[in-house]
Motif scaffolding. Structure first.
Motif, PDB file in Angstrom:
ATOM      1  N   ALA A  13       9.559  15.594 -16.732  1.00  0.00           N
ATOM      2  CA  ALA A  13       8.720  14.409 -16.530  1.00  0.00           C
ATOM      3  C   ALA A  13       9.524  13.130 -16.680  1.00  0.00           C
ATOM      4  O   ALA A  13       9.193  12.098 -16.072  1.00  0.00           O
ATOM      5  CB  ALA A  13       7.536  14.433 -17.509  1.00  0.00           C
ATOM      6  N   ALA A  14      10.577  13.149 -17.516  1.00  0.00           N
ATOM      7  CA  ALA A  14      11.361  11.930 -17.733  1.00  0.00           C
ATOM      8  C   ALA A  14      12.109  11.512 -16.466  1.00  0.00           C
ATOM      9  O   ALA A  14      12.409  10.332 -16.285  1.00  0.00           O
ATOM     10  CB  ALA A  14      12.354  12.156 -18.876  1.00  0.00           C
ATOM     11  N   SER A  15      12.415  12.469 -15.591  1.00  0.00           N
ATOM     12  CA  SER A  15      13.140  12.121 -14.363  1.00  0.00           C
ATOM     13  C   SER A  15      12.296  11.290 -13.404  1.00  0.00           C
ATOM     14  O   SER A  15      12.827  10.619 -12.522  1.00  0.00           O
ATOM     15  CB  SER A  15      13.600  13.393 -13.656  1.00  0.00           C
ATOM     16  N   VAL A  16      10.968  11.327 -13.581  1.00  0.00           N
ATOM     17  CA  VAL A  16      10.081  10.561 -12.708  1.00  0.00           C
ATOM     18  C   VAL A  16       9.940   9.126 -13.185  1.00  0.00           C
ATOM     19  O   VAL A  16       9.603   8.225 -12.409  1.00  0.00           O
ATOM     20  CB  VAL A  16       8.696  11.247 -12.617  1.00  0.00           C
ATOM     21  N   ASP A  17      10.192   8.884 -14.502  1.00  0.00           N
ATOM     22  CA  ASP A  17      10.003   7.537 -15.054  1.00  0.00           C
ATOM     23  C   ASP A  17      10.900   6.526 -14.369  1.00  0.00           C
ATOM     24  O   ASP A  17      10.489   5.382 -14.108  1.00  0.00           O
ATOM     25  CB  ASP A  17      10.275   7.546 -16.561  1.00  0.00           C
ATOM     26  N   LEU A  18      12.150   6.917 -14.079  1.00  0.00           N
ATOM     27  CA  LEU A  18      13.078   5.985 -13.431  1.00  0.00           C
ATOM     28  C   LEU A  18      12.564   5.571 -12.050  1.00  0.00           C
ATOM     29  O   LEU A  18      12.583   4.380 -11.696  1.00  0.00           O
ATOM     30  CB  LEU A  18      14.453   6.641 -13.305  1.00  0.00           C
ATOM     31  N   LYS A  19      12.046   6.535 -11.308  1.00  0.00           N
ATOM     32  CA  LYS A  19      11.501   6.215  -9.988  1.00  0.00           C
ATOM     33  C   LYS A  19      10.251   5.351 -10.095  1.00  0.00           C
ATOM     34  O   LYS A  19      10.039   4.430  -9.299  1.00  0.00           O
ATOM     35  CB  LYS A  19      11.191   7.499  -9.222  1.00  0.00           C
ATOM     36  N   LEU A  20       9.430   5.625 -11.103  1.00  0.00           N
ATOM     37  CA  LEU A  20       8.237   4.804 -11.296  1.00  0.00           C
ATOM     38  C   LEU A  20       8.618   3.373 -11.654  1.00  0.00           C
ATOM     39  O   LEU A  20       7.980   2.410 -11.186  1.00  0.00           O
ATOM     40  CB  LEU A  20       7.361   5.412 -12.397  1.00  0.00           C
ATOM     41  N   ALA A  21       9.634   3.217 -12.483  1.00  0.00           N
ATOM     42  CA  ALA A  21      10.078   1.867 -12.845  1.00  0.00           C
ATOM     43  C   ALA A  21      10.603   1.130 -11.617  1.00  0.00           C
ATOM     44  O   ALA A  21      10.318  -0.067 -11.420  1.00  0.00           O
ATOM     45  CB  ALA A  21      11.158   1.945 -13.923  1.00  0.00           C
ATOM     46  N   GLU A  22      11.365   1.841 -10.788  1.00  0.00           N
ATOM     47  CA  GLU A  22      11.881   1.213  -9.560  1.00  0.00           C
ATOM     48  C   GLU A  22      10.737   0.822  -8.622  1.00  0.00           C
ATOM     49  O   GLU A  22      10.742  -0.267  -8.032  1.00  0.00           O
ATOM     50  CB  GLU A  22      12.822   2.191  -8.867  1.00  0.00           C
ATOM     51  N   LEU A  23       9.736   1.698  -8.517  1.00  0.00           N
ATOM     52  CA  LEU A  23       8.574   1.358  -7.693  1.00  0.00           C
ATOM     53  C   LEU A  23       7.831   0.154  -8.248  1.00  0.00           C
ATOM     54  O   LEU A  23       7.335  -0.697  -7.503  1.00  0.00           O
ATOM     55  CB  LEU A  23       7.634   2.561  -7.596  1.00  0.00           C
ATOM     56  N   GLN A  78       0.829  -1.202   0.000  1.00  0.00           N
ATOM     57  CA  GLN A  78       0.000   0.000   0.000  1.00  0.00           C
ATOM     58  C   GLN A  78       0.866   1.256   0.000  1.00  0.00           C
ATOM     59  O   GLN A  78       0.554   2.247  -0.683  1.00  0.00           O
ATOM     60  CB  GLN A  78      -0.918  -0.011   1.233  1.00  0.00           C
ATOM     61  N   LYS A  79       1.978   1.225   0.748  1.00  0.00           N
ATOM     62  CA  LYS A  79       2.888   2.379   0.747  1.00  0.00           C
ATOM     63  C   LYS A  79       3.470   2.614  -0.646  1.00  0.00           C
ATOM     64  O   LYS A  79       3.548   3.751  -1.130  1.00  0.00           O
ATOM     65  CB  LYS A  79       4.015   2.153   1.746  1.00  0.00           C
ATOM     66  N   GLU A  80       3.873   1.522  -1.291  1.00  0.00           N
ATOM     67  CA  GLU A  80       4.438   1.656  -2.633  1.00  0.00           C
ATOM     68  C   GLU A  80       3.392   2.185  -3.615  1.00  0.00           C
ATOM     69  O   GLU A  80       3.697   3.013  -4.491  1.00  0.00           O
ATOM     70  CB  GLU A  80       4.983   0.300  -3.110  1.00  0.00           C
ATOM     71  N   LEU A  81       2.147   1.721  -3.445  1.00  0.00           N
ATOM     72  CA  LEU A  81       1.084   2.211  -4.329  1.00  0.00           C
ATOM     73  C   LEU A  81       0.839   3.702  -4.110  1.00  0.00           C
ATOM     74  O   LEU A  81       0.628   4.453  -5.077  1.00  0.00           O
ATOM     75  CB  LEU A  81      -0.209   1.411  -4.077  1.00  0.00           C
ATOM     76  N   ASP A  82       0.855   4.122  -2.857  1.00  0.00           N
ATOM     77  CA  ASP A  82       0.670   5.547  -2.582  1.00  0.00           C
ATOM     78  C   ASP A  82       1.800   6.376  -3.193  1.00  0.00           C
ATOM     79  O   ASP A  82       1.556   7.455  -3.777  1.00  0.00           O
ATOM     80  CB  ASP A  82       0.608   5.775  -1.070  1.00  0.00           C
ATOM     81  N   GLN A  83       3.022   5.871  -3.088  1.00  0.00           N
ATOM     82  CA  GLN A  83       4.137   6.594  -3.688  1.00  0.00           C
ATOM     83  C   GLN A  83       4.011   6.634  -5.210  1.00  0.00           C
ATOM     84  O   GLN A  83       4.301   7.658  -5.845  1.00  0.00           O
ATOM     85  CB  GLN A  83       5.466   5.932  -3.293  1.00  0.00           C
ATOM     86  N   ARG A  84       3.560   5.525  -5.780  1.00  0.00           N
ATOM     87  CA  ARG A  84       3.400   5.498  -7.236  1.00  0.00           C
ATOM     88  C   ARG A  84       2.332   6.485  -7.681  1.00  0.00           C
ATOM     89  O   ARG A  84       2.490   7.179  -8.701  1.00  0.00           O
ATOM     90  CB  ARG A  84       3.045   4.082  -7.689  1.00  0.00           C
ATOM     91  N   ASP A  85       1.231   6.530  -6.931  1.00  0.00           N
ATOM     92  CA  ASP A  85       0.173   7.491  -7.284  1.00  0.00           C
ATOM     93  C   ASP A  85       0.690   8.929  -7.191  1.00  0.00           C
ATOM     94  O   ASP A  85       0.391   9.765  -8.051  1.00  0.00           O
ATOM     95  CB  ASP A  85      -1.024   7.304  -6.349  1.00  0.00           C
ATOM     96  N   ALA A  86       1.460   9.200  -6.133  1.00  0.00           N
ATOM     97  CA  ALA A  86       1.991  10.556  -5.981  1.00  0.00           C
ATOM     98  C   ALA A  86       2.947  10.910  -7.120  1.00  0.00           C
ATOM     99  O   ALA A  86       2.898  12.022  -7.674  1.00  0.00           O
ATOM    100  CB  ALA A  86       2.705  10.674  -4.631  1.00  0.00           C
ATOM    101  N   LEU A  87       3.802   9.949  -7.485  1.00  0.00           N
ATOM    102  CA  LEU A  87       4.731  10.213  -8.584  1.00  0.00           C
ATOM    103  C   LEU A  87       4.000  10.356  -9.920  1.00  0.00           C
ATOM    104  O   LEU A  87       4.397  11.147 -10.783  1.00  0.00           O
ATOM    105  CB  LEU A  87       5.762   9.091  -8.668  1.00  0.00           C
ATOM    106  N   THR A  88       2.921   9.576 -10.084  1.00  0.00           N
ATOM    107  CA  THR A  88       2.136   9.695 -11.322  1.00  0.00           C
ATOM    108  C   THR A  88       1.517  11.086 -11.437  1.00  0.00           C
ATOM    109  O   THR A  88       1.530  11.710 -12.516  1.00  0.00           O
ATOM    110  CB  THR A  88       1.049   8.613 -11.351  1.00  0.00           C
ATOM    111  N   LYS A  89       0.969  11.572 -10.333  1.00  0.00           N
ATOM    112  CA  LYS A  89       0.400  12.924 -10.340  1.00  0.00           C
ATOM    113  C   LYS A  89       1.490  13.970 -10.608  1.00  0.00           C
ATOM    114  O   LYS A  89       1.265  14.929 -11.351  1.00  0.00           O
ATOM    115  CB  LYS A  89      -0.301  13.206  -9.011  1.00  0.00           C
TER     116      LYS A  89
END
Length: 606
Positions: free
Chosen positions: A435-445, A410-421
């Motif tokens: 926006a491209a700098s967030v893709d790496l973090k989203l992939a790691e999540l 659930q924590k990871e999902l919340d972080q993913r939602d925040a990064l998506t926004k």
């Protein structure tokens, strides 16, 4: 009453009395100061006491505070901490409102007293000076009067003497008149000085000294009032914290009332419930039929017709499961023909035979060793699936792990939602960020989520397996009594497989235990009357030196001949005995077993 009117002549005594009053005030200041130090030390000791008994983080004590009595104790510790804080408040208020104020007042009082008594001494010196002037004028007048009398007598003698010339008489007369005039002047000066002294004396004793003494009296009365106010403040400071201390005590009482013994008892059940059923009845052992043992060339425990034969002698066959003393160590690694193939762990103490009373106490207090789940606590951490725990405890541990993984997911999902926004905001407003700098973090999540889901699924599968396999009371009773039906053979095989696949401490079942429970058992009293060691079924010779350092193992030297009391059951260990008090497990690859060709039954070592 006025000190000026009543104590006009007690200047020195009043000076001593006012000094004594200042000493009393300083003594009271010292008393209050020591009281504040006591309050601070008491508060410090209370805080240290509360801190000493507070549960330590990441320790077993934290688990104890799920019980209501322990929570009440924790609440008591917290309230004692607040209670200590109130004593600190008492110390601070007494210091600021009493000690500091009185110390400043004492300095002012000393200055005022010094000024008043300086004025008093000045007035006394003035009146003494006036008195000295009066005395001087008086003695001068007295001297002039005596000299005038002598001059008059001399004149009279000269005037009566006919032999004295008229000039001498005139001279004597003039001298007498001069002396009389001087006496009159001294008299006038003395009278004037006396009047002035009387006036000064009246002013001194009726105006100046009364005024000074009145001021000293007012100063002393203010001192008395001030010390009384300080004593009243002393009590008020304590009274102000009484309601808060009362609330602390009320909270302690409330915590004591919240203790629920029934709930604590239920928590004990939840904490230690194993999920096993009590053992069934022990079968009757019929000793009227002879027991014959033949040894095959392939196995130490199989007879010629291939059927399992009991491994114990008459007295040992009926051993109850609570008295199983030896624990097998973890299976050794594959033999490499060298003694170094088996690692030696910490040296374990040798197990000696215990008195019968100790064995009975252990029977009353030890955990039951249920068939198919024999607890073997070995060194190292437990398995990941908690298979070393009883079913109920294993289910709780697995459920806890599943809940932890779900929280992490659930924590990871919340972080993913925040990064998506955040990414959407960057896309709409490029000036705010890339926006491209967030893709790496989203992939790691995403990778972390996948790992967490896999782990959660693994533990959920084990949880479902445990919840599906929890035995019913009927099955457990039948299994423990040894009356298995044909379809229960699969359960026994599964237990044997579990034993072989989980050598690190899981609950296991040895294949021979079923045959053990099927053998007739003697009465319970007979087991306490006579307890014999396990029988000897063969001899063996040590091929290598082995130093048994783990629990349940025994050290042997190369070439040593020993007695075999339990064969290898597929886990790589053979149980041997050196003498009556020394027995344990050694790796099977370390010994060469010699079968007793002519043995018709078990040969007991004596």
């Amino acid at each position: 009453m006025s000190w000026g009117a009543e104590l006009w002549d007690q200047f020195d005594n009043l000076e001593k009395h006012t000094q004594w009053g200042i000493d009393v005030l300083e003594k009271y200041i010292k008393f209050v100061k020591e009281r504040t130090e006591i309050e601070l030390n008491y508060a410090k000791q209370l805080r240290n006491l509360s801190k000493k008994y507070q549960p330590k983080k990441n320790s077993k004590e934290e688990d104890e505070y799920k019980y209501s009595s322990c929570r009440a104790f924790l609440s008591t510790l917290n309230e004692m901490n607040d209670y200590a804080g109130q004593h600190e408040v008492i110390s601070e208020n007494m210091t600021s409102q009493i000690t500091s104020e009185l110390a400043r007042y004492v300095q002012e009082l000393k200055q005022e007293r010094k000024a008043h008594f300086h004025d008093g001494r000045k007035a006394q010196q003035h009146i003494e000076t006036c008195w000295k002037q009066l005395e001087l004028s008086k003695r001068r007048f007295e001297r002039d009067c005596k000299e005038a009398d002598r001059a008059q007598q001399y004149f009279e003698r000269m005037d009566a003497d006919i032999n004295v010339t008229k000039a001498d008489v005139e001279k004597a007369r003039q001298q007498a008149q001069l002396r009389h005039q001087m006496a009159e002047d001294s008299k006038a000066e003395y009278s004037s000085t006396l009047q002035r002294f009387n006036h000064e004396q009246h002013e001194h004793y009726h105006t100046q000294i009364p005024n000074i003494f009145q001021k000293i009296q007012e100063m002393e009365e203010r001192r008395i009032i001030r010390i009384g106010e300080s004593m009243r403040t002393f009590a008020e400071v304590d009274r102000q914290v009484i309601p808060i201390i009362g609330r602390c005590l009320d909270e302690i009482t409330k915590a004591a009332d919240s203790i629920d013994q029934k709930n604590d008892s239920q928590l004990v059940i939840e904490a230690f419930k194993s999920g096993f059923e009590p053992p069934g009845d022990v079968d009757f052992e019929d000793f009227t039929q002879p027991i014959k043992r033949t040894v095959s060339e392939s196995s130490l425990s199989n007879s010629k017709d291939g059927k399992a034969e009991p491994r114990f002698s008459s007295k040992s066959k009926g051993k109850l499961w609570p008295f199983i003393k030896k624990n097998k160590p973890p299976p050794p690694p594959p033999s490499s023909g060298s003694p170094s193939a088996v690692p030696n762990g910490p040296q374990s103490p040798k197990q000696h035979k215990e008195p019968l009373s100790h064995r009975f106490n252990e029977f009353m207090t030890s955990k039951p060793k249920i068939h198919c789940f024999r607890s073997l606590k070995r060194g190292g951490a437990g398995p990941e699936d908690f298979s070393n725990l009883p079913p109920e405890q294993r289910r709780k541990k697995l459920q806890q792990k599943v809940d932890e993984f779900n929280k992490d997911i659930q924590k990871e999902l919340d972080q993913r939602d925040a990064l998506t926004k955040m990414k959407d905001v960057y896309i709409k407003n490029p000036q705010m960020g890339d926006a491209a700098s967030v893709d790496l973090k989203l992939a790691e999540l995403g990778q972390n989520l996948e790992k967490l889901r896999l782990e959660a699924q693994k533990f959920e599968g084990w949880l479902a397996e445990v919840e599906g396999r929890l035995p019913t009371r009927t099955e457990s009773a039948r299994r423990q009594s040894g009356l298995h039906e044909p379809q229960n053979t699969l359960t026994v095989n599964n237990c044997a497989q579990d034993r072989e696949s989980s050598p690190d401490g899981s609950y296991t079942e040895e294949p021979s235990q079923e045959s053990e429970m099927k053998t007739p058992a003697q009465d319970f009293d007979d087991e306490f009357d006579d307890e014999e060691p396990l029988p000897t079924i063969a001899t063996c010779k040590a091929l290598y030196t082995f130093e048994g350092q783990n629990e349940g193992t025994i050290s042997v030297t190369e070439g040593e001949v020993l007695f075999v009391i339990e064969e290898d059951k597929g886990d790589g260990w053979t149980r041997i005995r050196r003498n009556e008090d020394e027995e344990g497990y050694v790796p099977t690859s370390y010994v060469e077993v010699f079968l007793e060709k002519n043995a018709k039954g078990a040969m007991t070592y004596i």
